[in-house]
Structures are given as C-alpha cells and as structure tokens.
Design a protein around this motif. Structure first.
Motif, PDB file in Angstrom:
ATOM      1  N   MET A 389     -17.699 -53.125 -31.794  1.00  0.00           N
ATOM      2  CA  MET A 389     -17.189 -52.150 -31.644  1.00  0.00           C
ATOM      3  C   MET A 389     -18.070 -51.117 -32.446  1.00  0.00           C
ATOM      4  N   ASP A 390     -18.616 -51.447 -33.581  1.00  0.00           N
ATOM      5  CA  ASP A 390     -19.250 -50.636 -34.300  1.00  0.00           C
ATOM      6  C   ASP A 390     -20.844 -50.245 -33.660  1.00  0.00           C
ATOM      7  N   GLY A 393     -20.203 -48.555 -29.751  1.00  0.00           N
ATOM      8  CA  GLY A 393     -19.081 -47.435 -29.886  1.00  0.00           C
ATOM      9  C   GLY A 393     -19.663 -46.167 -29.337  1.00  0.00           C
ATOM     10  N   SER A 406     -11.818 -39.822 -23.701  1.00  0.00           N
ATOM     11  CA  SER A 406     -11.657 -41.322 -24.025  1.00  0.00           C
ATOM     12  C   SER A 406     -11.224 -42.079 -22.787  1.00  0.00           C
ATOM     13  N   GLN A 415     -21.021 -49.607 -23.199  1.00  0.00           N
ATOM     14  CA  GLN A 415     -19.564 -49.437 -23.416  1.00  0.00           C
ATOM     15  C   GLN A 415     -18.761 -50.722 -23.064  1.00  0.00           C
ATOM     16  N   CYS A 418     -18.587 -52.744 -25.911  1.00  0.00           N
ATOM     17  CA  CYS A 418     -17.601 -52.153 -27.098  1.00  0.00           C
ATOM     18  C   CYS A 418     -16.193 -52.536 -26.669  1.00  0.00           C
ATOM     19  N   LYS A 419     -15.935 -52.394 -25.369  1.00  0.00           N
ATOM     20  CA  LYS A 419     -14.412 -52.694 -24.765  1.00  0.00           C
ATOM     21  C   LYS A 419     -14.331 -54.361 -25.289  1.00  0.00           C
ATOM     22  N   GLY A 422     -13.185 -54.654 -28.609  1.00  0.00           N
ATOM     23  CA  GLY A 422     -11.636 -54.289 -28.628  1.00  0.00           C
ATOM     24  C   GLY A 422     -10.751 -55.310 -28.101  1.00  0.00           C
ATOM     25  N   ARG A 446     -11.773 -47.467 -40.557  1.00  0.00           N
ATOM     26  CA  ARG A 446     -12.798 -46.633 -39.754  1.00  0.00           C
ATOM     27  C   ARG A 446     -12.140 -45.436 -39.266  1.00  0.00           C
ATOM     28  N   VAL A 455     -14.252 -41.612 -32.572  1.00  0.00           N
ATOM     29  CA  VAL A 455     -13.462 -43.038 -32.826  1.00  0.00           C
ATOM     30  C   VAL A 455     -12.584 -43.171 -31.753  1.00  0.00           C
ATOM     31  N   HIS A 457     -12.564 -45.291 -29.502  1.00  0.00           N
ATOM     32  CA  HIS A 457     -12.489 -46.831 -29.351  1.00  0.00           C
ATOM     33  C   HIS A 457     -11.300 -47.274 -30.103  1.00  0.00           C
ATOM     34  N   TYR A 458     -11.525 -46.769 -31.545  1.00  0.00           N
ATOM     35  CA  TYR A 458     -10.540 -47.552 -32.374  1.00  0.00           C
ATOM     36  C   TYR A 458      -8.899 -46.788 -32.312  1.00  0.00           C
TER      37      TYR A 458
END
Length: 1327
Positions: A389-390, A393, A406, A415, A418-419, A422, A446, A455, A457-458
C-alpha cells in the motif's frame, strides 16, 4: 546357558587371554549365539560378555575374525527385533561401533551387504542398528582392495556401489527417516549426495503426512553437506502438489458427498506450518541455505506457490533477509500484474501462451491458509500489506494535489498491487486476533502522518474494517479517539473519509461520540481554515445520522455507510430525546459559521439540504437559520431595485477584494429546503390533519420565504444590469480590484438568476405566464454571461471557465426531458415558450454536460443529492436517454440554413455529453454499464439485463453511432463536420470496450472499421488519428497487427514518395484514409504500434531466456528443439520478419524532418536491439544444447541484412541532408521559414542522438551475429554488407562540380563541403 555366560565374564575379567580364547573355541556358533541372545534379553552383563567375546577373538586370526563377524551378524537383527530394552540395545550398538575398525575388509563387505539386504526387505523398522552402518561404511572406504565379483575394487568404489544399489532399491516407508538420519554421518561425494536426495524426495509421497516434518528436518540437516537448492525445491514442490491435490479434491468433493478426503485440509496446513518452522530454523543457522532459497525465486516468479509465499514471509522475520524478501515479492507481484495486463491486451499473446498464474491469488490463498496456526506468517503478511500500500498507493499530483477520486477501479498494475495490499490486511484483520491492534494502529498512523500524499486507499481499508468488524473496533476505541485529536490538522478530504468511516461506531459508542464532539468544537475556533471546514463536515455528518423521533422516514435517502452489523435502537425514547437536544446544540454551533469565510458557509449550504432530508424534525431550526441569513441580503423595500444587497457579500482586505457570502448558494439552499418541506408537508397533511404550534411557526416562516422569493423574482426581472453596476462599460479585468469586485458581483447575480429560474419552473406548474417570467430571467442571465465572456475573452486569459451552474442535477434532467421528449397536449403551449429560444435550449444542454463533466472528474455533483451515488447514476441514465434521443431524432435537414451553425453545436454538445456519460460510467460504475444502456430506451424497466441482452443492447447503440458517422462521411468533404466525427469515433471506442473480443459483434465492429478506413479519403488528420487508433485498439484484441502495419506502411510510402527522388513508388492504396495530408499522422501512429509489437516480442524473448536458464538441467528440451521449432520462437521470428518488411517501406519514405523522422530512427534502434537480444538467446541455446539454428531464424537474419541495414544507412544520409534541402522557393519568406524549420529539426536530431544510437545498435547486432556464427558453425555474416555511412563521406557530385569550377567560387564550395562532412563527425563523437 547361565554358566557359559558367567564363565566368559569371569575369564575376561582375569588376565589370561589364552584361556578365554580356548574356552570360546570350545563353544559352537549356535551355543555362542544362544548365550548372547539370553543375556541380551535379560539385560544382565551383556556388555561385559560381548567385550569378553571380542577380547578372546583376536582380529588377526581367522577364527577370531569369523567369531567377531558372527557376533555382528547376530547382534544387528537382535537389536532391530524390538525385543530388547532400549538401553541394552544402545549399549550393544555402542560396543559394536567401537570394534568395527578391527574387522577385516571381507567381513566389513559382508556386514555392509547384510545392512543393504535388511533395508531392502524392510527389516530396519526401528532404525536402532542403523547407527552402526555409517561406521561400517567409513571403515570400508578405508580398505585398500576388496574382491568384487571376479575382480576387485577399492574400498571407496565398493562403498559407492553399495550406496548406488541402496538408493536404487525399494525402501520401506518406515525406515526413510532413519536412513536419512543415518546418511548424515556417512561421508558422501556430491554425486552420491544428489542421488540420495533424489531418492529421499521421491519417498515423500509414500509417507504418511505426519512423518513429513521430521523427514524435512533430517533432510535440512543433510543439506549441510550440499545439494541445498535441490532439497528446498523438492520440499516446496511436494507441498505445491499436495495443495493442488487438496484443492482438486475439495472441488470434486462437493459433488461427490461420500468421498473420503485423502488429505484432510487442517492436517495438511498444520504439517506445512511445522515444515515452514523447520526450514526457517535451518536458514537462521545456515546462511548459504538462505541465499540459495532466495536465488531460486529471483529469476522468475513462475515457481511461486502459496506454500513458498508463506515460507518467504516467514523468512522475512530474519532481519538480514527482510528487505530482500519484500523486494522480491514486490517485484513478483508487479511483474505478474504487468504480464497479465500485457496478455489481456493482446490476442497474439493469449493464443501463444497458456493461462497466467497469478501471484496475487497465491498471496490471498496464503492469508486464507494462515488461519491454521501459522503465527510465524501473519507478521510477514501485515508487513507485506502495508509495504504494497505504501509503495503503490496513489501519488500526489503537482503541488501536492490529489489527482483522482477514490471511486475509480484498479486499472494499472500499481493500483492493483495497492488493492491487493488492502485485501491482505482486511482478510488478516478478520482472521487473526493478535494482529488486529497493529493493523488498526498502522492504518490510523498513516492517516494522520501522510498529509502530503493522498490516503484514499487507507481510508477505504479503514472503512472496510469498520464495516466488517465494528465490535472489534470498539475494543480499540482509544486508538480512534487519539486520531480524532489530530482532526483539525488533517486535510479536508481525509477528515471527510475518516468521519464517514467511523460513523457506524458513533451510534453505539457514547464515549467516541463525546470525544468527537469535543474535538469538533475546538476545531470550530481553529486558526486554520481547513480546521474549521473539518468541524463543519463533522457536525453536518452527525446531524444527518442522529435521527430525532418523529422525523419522517425518508425512504428516498440511502445512508452513505451501511451499518447493518450494528443493531441499536436509535429510536428508543431516551435516545431520541437526547438526540434532539444534541442536534439542536450542534445547530447552534453551526450558526456561528455563518459569520466565517465563504468556503465555510458554502459547506454549510451544501450540507443543510441533506440534514433536512434525513432529519425532518430539525426543519424549523434549519429554516429559521437560513431565513435570518437570507434577510441580511434582502432589500425589504418593494419599490427598490435590485432586490438583493451585493455590498455586504464582499469584503476587502488591503487592496484585495474577497467573496464573503456565496449568495447564490444561500438562495439555492433555501429554495431546495423550502421545496422539499412543502413536498413533505403536502404528503403528510394528506395522511393526517393534526398540526401543532411548531408547525404553525414553521408555516409562517415558509409563507414569508415564498413571499420574499416571489418579490425577488419580480424585481430581478425588472432590474437592469446598470442596477448592479454591471453594464457593458464596467471593468472586468482581473488585474484591478474593481474588476475583481465586478466579477464577483456578476457571478453572484448569475447564480441568483439560475436559482430563481429553477424555483419558478417548479412553482409554475407548466403555466405559460410563469414560463415567460422564467424566460425573462434567462435573458437577463444570458446577457450578463455574454458580457462576461466577451470581456474576459479579450484579455489574455482564455482559460477562464464559465462559473459552475447552480441548477440542481435533478432539475436539469427534468428540464431536458420536458424540452425534448414531453409531447403532452396540455403542456404544449407553455413549453413552446422555452423551446422557441435556441439559446435557452443550448444553455440547458451545456449545463447538463457541465454536470456530467463534474461527475466524471470528481465522482459527485454540486447541489442536493450530488453525493448520492444512486441518484447521480439515475441522472446519468436520464441524460443518456434524452441526449441520445435529441441527437438521433432531429436530423440537420429539419433545421433551416440560418440555424445550421447552432444545430451543429447543439448536436456537438449532445455528443460530448454522451461521450462523457459513457466514460464516467465505465470508470465509476463499471458493472452498471448494461443498466445504463438498457434505460436509454425503456425508462421504466429497472430489471437487470442479462449478459447476452447487454451485449445486444450495447451493439444496438454502437450501430446507431455507426450510422451517424456513416451519414457524416457520405456527405462529402464540404458537409463533413470534423469535431462531430471525432466525438463519434471516441464514443464508438468507449462502447466497443464493452464487447467481448470473442463475440460475433466484435468481429462485425472490426470489419466495419476496416471498411471505413479503406473507403474514407477525407484529408483530416485529427479524424484520421482517432479512426486509426480505434482500429489498432480493436485489432490487437482480434489478432496480431503486423500485417495491417505492413499495408499501412506501403500506403504511407506511396503517398509521401521515396527518399531517392528519382525512384517512382508504385501507387497503391490499401487504406484510403492515408493521403498526403494524413500520412505523417498515420506514420506516427504506425510507429507507436510498432513499439507495442516490439514490447510483446521483447517480453516473449525474455520469457524464453529465463525458461532456458532454468531448464539447463533438463536434457529433454534439446531433443524437442532439434526436431521442430518451439512455437514461441516461431511466432517471434514471424512477427519480426513482417515488422522488418514494414519498416523497410517506412525507411524508404520521404518523411518530413522533425518528430516522425526521429521516432522512426528510435524504432529502428529498438528493432536492432531486440534482434540482438534474439541473437544472444540463440547463442545461449547453442551453448547449452548444440542444436542447429532454425531455418526461419536464418531467413530473418538474411532479411535484416538485405532489406533493412542498407536502407537504414541511406535514410541516415537523407535525415542528415535535410538541413541543406531548404525549400528552393522564389518567395523569400517561404524560403526563410523552411530554413528555420529544417534548422530546428537538424538541431533536434543532434540533441536526441538518434543517429549515433542507431549506428551503434546495428554494429552491436553484427558483433553478436559474428559470435553466433562461430558457435553455430553457420556463416550468418554472408548476408551482411559492411556499411559505408561513416564519419567521413565524400560527395562525388559536389567534388566534380568543384573541380570543373576553378576560381573564386571554388573556395565557397569547399567550405560548404567541409561543413557537410563535419556534421556527422561531431555526431559520432557525441555518442
């Protein structure tokens, strides 16, 4: 027997060995054996007795030696039988070990054979006596010579034979572990060790699952001798197979109920977990093993499986490997996603290669498997999730702005990665209690610390965690409370997301709610504007979600965050009373905001409508607030114009002017709240007739508001622009404060006009006189907007956009529907007032397009219901059907010539709207595209369309747009509207993405587009670009585009002519779309496709290379290559062959100097680099397999030598001479301009170093061809002509001319000659 035993013991204790020898000689073998057996079974004095026997059997005498052998031959099976006590057996074996070295060579050989036979027949069950075997083998290998068959062997060789026969024979599964343990003590050569490890790994499948971990442990200990990679690969591939079998069984097991699982899942997972622990322990102790383990995954991720992923994550707990493991996994994941994307985007690759094994799926499987007590893996999973994710993202855009909303779907490999991170964290959170706290803490940290980058995604992850496990979150509510403390310092978007996510928790946790309110109250007085905005956001959210008793159940509003897991009765007596006090308190806090900056007020006005809809009991408070605010700017004197006071709406600071009150938004909010309330009260009164004081008070407020609005409407119609000090002579330039003030005034007045139009339309109820008033309002609005456009258009800032319209999306959709599609007689007369004004219709459509554009960019629109996804989707559906109807049903012929220009721009607007709708739907509602298309025709039908129907529906619209484009094209070039045609092509490309490449409709689409490209000859390069891009995008999903590229290259060559002006190019036209005007555009597009094909070829060669490297040990490959060519190699050669032919056409084309020339040189450089890579691959193949080179490859080399290299050198000469062929035009200006152009392109050539790079890559290619020729014994260089395009060139024609013209002119010619020859020289040096 007892007596004999005692006698032996007594004699051995004495000094006389002779007596002992004599006595032992008197006993027969049978007696001796019986004595040993008895004493061993009783366990008394057996050790002393055996010592005695050895003492009395000197190894140098034959008798003594035989007796010793007899003892060994008897004791070994005795210890193995299991009749003895453990200590006794251990003692005996210990004694025998000490005396082994004293045995003679033949005895040792006999003993060793005895062991081998026992193992073969499976008599070594307990493995006790196996400890003796290594000692026997070691002693044996020290022997000089042993008789073997008829000849003799050295001890070492004999040992080798023994091990060989042992590993070739069948082993009893029971003794595998004992044997593996035993071999640790045997000195083995690397060859023997490999043989042994293979044997043990083959035995894995014969063993019971429970026996695998100890065997893995022994194997790892054995690997200290060598064969580390083999041991690890073997263990991993065993578990990989077990996983696959277990999965298969589960799939089929569901259909066959009675089948007993041969591999119980939980047992397998526990065994895997233990094996992982053993391996990690071994790697901790042996770093060489760790290096081997990581090395095997570095080359390709194809070998990964859920077990090896789990193993990697466990190894990551060792500090020295942590970074390597995560980099390796990150690389594998992103490469896997990229490969998948490459394969999905190309039919050529899909046909060539089997399905793709997804690393993402393996990682998710590992998360699933880790439930079975794999605590050593979970920590690694958490790290991996955050690492992904870092790393992948969303990145901040320029100036730290976030670039995307988003709500988009993961499209790019980054992407998707990153998903995946998550998903790993969310699944981990649900499954493993110990890591929950850490995941939550890290996510919240974060959110607080990463203020510079987006942010989203977070936030999505946090929101998913709340929804999936709200009760668990309540346990760690202090962490959430701690995050609240930072609210006023966080970016607004983060605050909105965070509060939306925690909202379900606020309903059940009083302490969370209280702490949030405290924080928000503090934030209200924050010195930062963002802090105050955050406070407003938070308070509005609370107002929306805490219902007061008696509020009407608003079925039409869907809650933003589902809180279905939390069953709490918010309507109970206590709660609702508390809620009411709580809500009124918040409202009083919010009233303070009405004195703050415009941005803060704007948020309030945007939010009040939603609050009212969710909480109708707060109506009177909200209406009072709005009413008192509106009164500040209302001119109560009925005769005064204008009816609104603009002065207090702005504020000045120094010489700057700022907006203080967004008046339009205030009126808009008031109007919407008023209309909604009237609607609700109307339905409520029809149901019940009670009304209390509160209602009367509210009623008074409502009627007063209506009066004000009517008065404002009346007076706004009467007001001229001069009343607002905004006539044509007013100053609007943004450079002066007066101009800024006037601009603000104009925007405010336009906003008020728009809101009044909407209000009056709804109040009018289709009466003609009201609509005439509405038109009056519009005319005033239009006049002002025209002045603004004109004034700002004059300035140097063409970027000025029209201000966002204040019409609500619901109204826009109603308005357009009645304007275009309402055919009821009763409304005809009133609507004709609106329809007759072309300007008004245009305005309505342009506002709709503006709303759609806002949806596309941000995912929501301004105004009421703008945040509600269902409502916005409904709006898109309505817009689609209206715009589609308007575009297809009113042909241009209907409108007379005078309106022609307007008609085209209106159609153009409709098309732009449709294009934006389709792209928005694909990005934000990808699974509802079919629903959108099906509502276009049948508005009432809300049934979900099935798959076939959806494709049919989609194709129906594609046909409509095809027809429209065909009409455009068949009208001739004068009638042709390029912009509209381009929009149609864009719409077709969006819709065709919805078609499955395997479907019949897709093939029809391709056939149609090819036909259009072949038959259309319009000289419009923008349209040509759109059309060809669409053709390429579809074609690549249908089959490889190389043959298409070849035909296009021939067309470009014949249109632009040859670089050698004396050569007449044969005229051929495959595609009429390529003509003099569009050829350069086409060439650039073709080159971008060439680049794409080269990408695929490069990827395939790299893939083959890594496979060849990993298959070096397999000799099976070589025979296959010799017999027939590998399909991948064949495909690569054919692709490159056709590409070379296509490039051969382009290289001879007289391209214009500049971008197209440089792009071609770059693609040629890349082609030669890839040819070099292919040659290197064949060098590798020749080195490892000694196969003959495929004939196809030889042909390819021949083609490159005959058709490409010589032409490349001619093209280089042509590109360089571009400087001097400056237009020989009579007109001086023309000449000058062409000189400037050629000089610029020559400079570009020098700066990009395209030519030296190309020459270098050709020479590299030839260098490696020479190497390959030596390796393969085939002379490939016979096809290559050495080039003449070097630094120093003599132009023969110039030289002759110079010799003939002696005299003054000679000097100038020479200087020019020098100039010409020096240019390339300098280039070569730069390289």
């Amino acid at each position: 027997m007892r007596a004999e035993m005692d006698k032996i013991v007594t004699l051995s204790d004495g000094d006389s060995t002779a007596e002992l020898q004599k006595y032992l000689s008197s006993l027969t073998n049978d007696q001796l054996v019986t004595v040993i057996t008895n004493s061993a079974l009783k366990g008394k004095k057996v050790g002393t007795m055996i010592k005695g026997i050895f003492k009395g059997s000197p190894p140098n005498s034959t008798e003594g030696s035989d007796r010793r052998l007899l003892v060994y031959q008897h004791c070994i099976p005795l210890c193995e039988s299991g009749d003895l006590q453990t200590e006794v057996a251990a003692d005996i074996i210990g004694l025998l070990m000490l005396e082994t070295h004293a045995l003679s060579g033949p005895s040792l050989a006999q003993l060793a054979s005895l062991f081998v036979e026992a193992i073969k027949v499976g008599k070594m069950g307990s493995g006790k006596s196996l400890e003796l075997f290594p000692t026997v083998l070691t002693a044996l290998s020290a022997c000089e010579a042993l008789s073997y068959g008829k000849g003799e062997l050295s001890g070492e060789e004999y040992k080798k034979q023994l091990i060989n026969s042992l590993c070739s024979s069948r082993w009893d599964p029971q003794c595998v572990i004992h044997l593996t343990t035993m071999f640790r003590d045997v000195p083995l050569s690397s060859e023997e060790l490999r043989f042994l490890v293979e044997k043990v790994l083959r035995m894995f499948t014969k063993l019971d699952l429970q026996e695998i971990p100890p065997l893995v442990y022994q194997l790892l200990l054995l690997s200290a001798k060598g064969c580390k990679k083999q041991v690890l690969d073997g263990i991993i591939s065993y578990f990989k197979e077990q996983d696959i079998r277990q999965e298969e069984e589960q799939k089929h097991g569901e259909s066959l109920d009675l089948e007993v699982q041969s591999i119980p899942q939980d047992q397998l997972r526990h065994v895997e977990g233990t094996a992982i622990l053993h391996i990690v322990f071994a790697i901790r102790l042996d770093h060489e093993l760790g290096r081997e383990f990581l090395k095997s995954f570095k080359t390709s991720y194809g070998d990964l499986c859920p077990f090896s992923v789990a193993l990697l994550l466990s190894v990551a707990r060792i500090q020295r490997y942590e970074e390597q493991v995560f980099d390796l996994l990150k690389g594998a994941i992103i490469k896997s996603f990229k490969d998948e994307q490459l394969q999905q985007g190309s039919k050529f690759l899909q046909d060539l290669l089997p399905g793709h094994n997804s690393v993402a799926q393996m990682i998710l499987d590992t998360v699933k498997n880790s439930v079975f007590g794999w605590d050593h893996v979970t920590q690694g999973l958490v790290q991996l999730g955050f690492f992904l994710m870092d790393s992948f993202g969303p990145k901040p855009g320029p100036f730290g702005k976030t670039t995307e909303g988003s709500a988009t779907i993961a499209r790019t490999p980054a992407q998707q990665a990153c998903k995946l991170g998550g998903q790993v964290l969310l699944q981990g959170f649900k499954m493993h209690e110990p890591i929950r706290g850490e995941i939550l803490e890290q996510v919240l940290n974060r959110l607080v610390t990463k203020t510079a980058s987006p942010v989203n995604h977070y936030l999505d992850l946090f929101s998913d965690i709340v929804v999936s496990a709200p009760m668990i979150l309540l346990e760690s509510s202090p962490k959430v409370t701690e995050t609240f403390d930072h609210l006023s310092y966080l970016p607004l978007a983060t605050v909105q997301g965070l509060l939306k996510a925690v909202q379900p928790l606020l309903k059940v946790s009083m302490c969370l709610k209280d702490s949030l309110i405290l924080v928000l109250r503090k934030a209200m007085f924050s010195s930062q504007l963002d802090g105050r905005k955050s406070a407003v956001t938070g308070f509005l959210l609370l107002l929306k979600n805490f219902k007061v008793l008696g509020s009407l159940a608003s079925s039409q509003c869907s809650q933003a965050v589902s809180s279905s897991q939390i069953q709490v009765d918010v309507h109970s007596r206590y709660n609702s009373a508390a809620n009411e006090a709580f809500c009124l308190e918040i409202l009083s806090s919010l009233r303070r905001c009405l004195g703050q900056q415009a941005d803060v007020r704007l948020m309030l006005y945007e939010g009040f409508y939603d609050v009212l809809r969710r909480n109708s009991q707060l109506a009177s408070s909200v209406m009072q607030t709005l009413f008192s605010q509106l009164k500040r700017y209302y001119e109560p004197e009925q005769d005064l114009l204008p009816p609104v006071k603009l002065e207090p709406c702005i504020t000045a600071l120094g010489d700057q002017v700022y907006l203080q009150e967004p008046l339009g938004h205030l009126v808009s909010c008031t109007v919407h709240c008023l209309l909604w309330l009237q609607n609700m009260r109307r339905t409520a009164h029809s149901n019940a007739d009670d009304s209390d004081d509160d209602d009367e008070e509210e009623e008074g407020c409502r009627s007063e508001l209506q009066t004000i609005l009517e008065s404002v409407t009346r007076r706004m119609i009467k007001s001229e622009l001069e009343d607002f000090e905004l006539d044509k002579s007013a100053e609007f330039s943004m450079g002066f404060s007066v101009g800024v003030k006037n601009n603000i005034y104009a925007v405010l007045v336009m906003g008020v006009y728009e809101v009044l139009m909407e209000y009056n339309f709804i109040k009018a109820n289709y009466s003609k006189s009201h609509f005439e008033d509405l038109m009056e309002l519009f005319n005033r609005y239009h006049k002002l907007s025209e002045i603004l456009k004109e004034k700002l258009g004059k300035g140097r800032a063409p970027s000025h956009k029209t201000p966002r319209s204040l019409l609500s999306s619901g109204f826009v959709s109603t308005l357009l529907t009645v304007l275009f599609r309402d055919s009821s007689q009763s409304r005809e007369e009133a609507l004709s007032v609106l329809r007759s004004s072309g300007e008004f219709v245009r305005y309505a459509v342009s506002v709709a397009v503006q709303k759609i554009q806002q949806l596309e960019e941000t995912g929501h629109t301004d105004g009421p219901d703008g945040q509600n996804t269902d409502k916005t989707f409904r709006f898109l559906c309505d817009m689609t059907s209206v715009l589609m109807w308007r575009y297809t049903n009113i042909p241009s012929v209907v409108e007379d010539a005078g309106k022609k220009e307007k008609r085209s721009s209106l159609s153009h607007l409709c098309l732009e709207g449709l294009l934006r709708i389709f792209t928005t739907c694909q990005q934000r509602y990808p699974d509802r595209m079919a629903q959108l298309l099906s509502t276009m025709d049948i508005l009432e039908d809300d049934a979900e369309p099935d798959d076939d129907n959806a494709t049919e529906m989609n194709f129906f619209y594609i046909r409509q747009f095809q027809r429209a484009l065909f009409t455009q094209l068949s009208g001739g070039e004068d009638e042709f509207n390029s912009k509209e045609a381009q929009l149609l092509v864009s719409i077709l490309s969006v819709l065709s993405r919805q078609l499955k490449p395997s479907s019949q409709q897709f093939v029809q689409m391709i056939t149609w587009i090819v036909k259009i490209c072949k038959e259309t000859s319009f000289e419009d390069s923008a349209f040509c670009k759109g059309l060809l891009s669409l053709l390429f995008n579809l074609h690549v999903l249908y089959k490889s585009p190389v043959s298409l590229l070849l035909e296009l290259c021939q067309d470009i060559h014949s249109q632009l002519g040859d670089i050698d002006q004396d050569v007449e190019v044969e005229k051929q036209s495959n595609f009429a779309i390529v003509n003099m005007k569009t050829a350069t555009t086409a060439a650039l597009l073709v080159l971008s496709q060439v680049d794409r094909v080269l990408d695929e070829v490069d990827w395939l060669i790299a893939r083959k290379k890594s496979h060849t490297a990993s298959d070096k040990s397999d000799s099976g490959e070589a025979t296959q290559t010799a017999g027939q060519q590998d399909p991948v190699e064949k495909a690569v050669t054919l692709q490159l062959g056709t590409l070379l032919t296509a490039l051969n056409e382009l290289v001879q084309t007289a391209l214009l100097p500049g971008t197209s020339t440089i792009t071609l040189l770059r693609e040629l450089t890349r082609t030669y680099s890839i040819l070099t890579t292919l040659v290197k691959y064949y060098i590798q193949v020749c080195a490892s397999q000694h196969g003959a080179l495929p004939a196809r490859f030889e042909k390819l080399v021949k083609l490159s030598g005959s058709h490409l290299t010589p032409q490349c050198y001619s093209f280089i000469t042509y590109a360089q001479s571009g400087e001097f062929s400056g237009g020989v035009a009579d007109d001086k200006k023309k000449k000058k301009r062409s000189e400037v152009n050629t000089a610029a392109s020559a400079k570009l050539l020098r700066e990009t170093k395209a030519i030296p790079n190309l020459i270098f890559s050709i020479e590299q290619y030839e260098k490696y061809l020479i190497t390959l020729s030596k390796k393969s014994k085939v002379n490939l260089m016979q096809y290559m002509k050495l080039s003449t395009s070097r630094d120093f060139r003599i132009n023969a024609a110039t030289l002759d001319a110079a010799l003939q013209e002696q005299g003054d002119s000679q000097e100038t010619t020479e200087s020019q000659d020098v100039e010409e020859t020096q240019e390339p020289k300098q280039k070569k040096r730069k390289q």
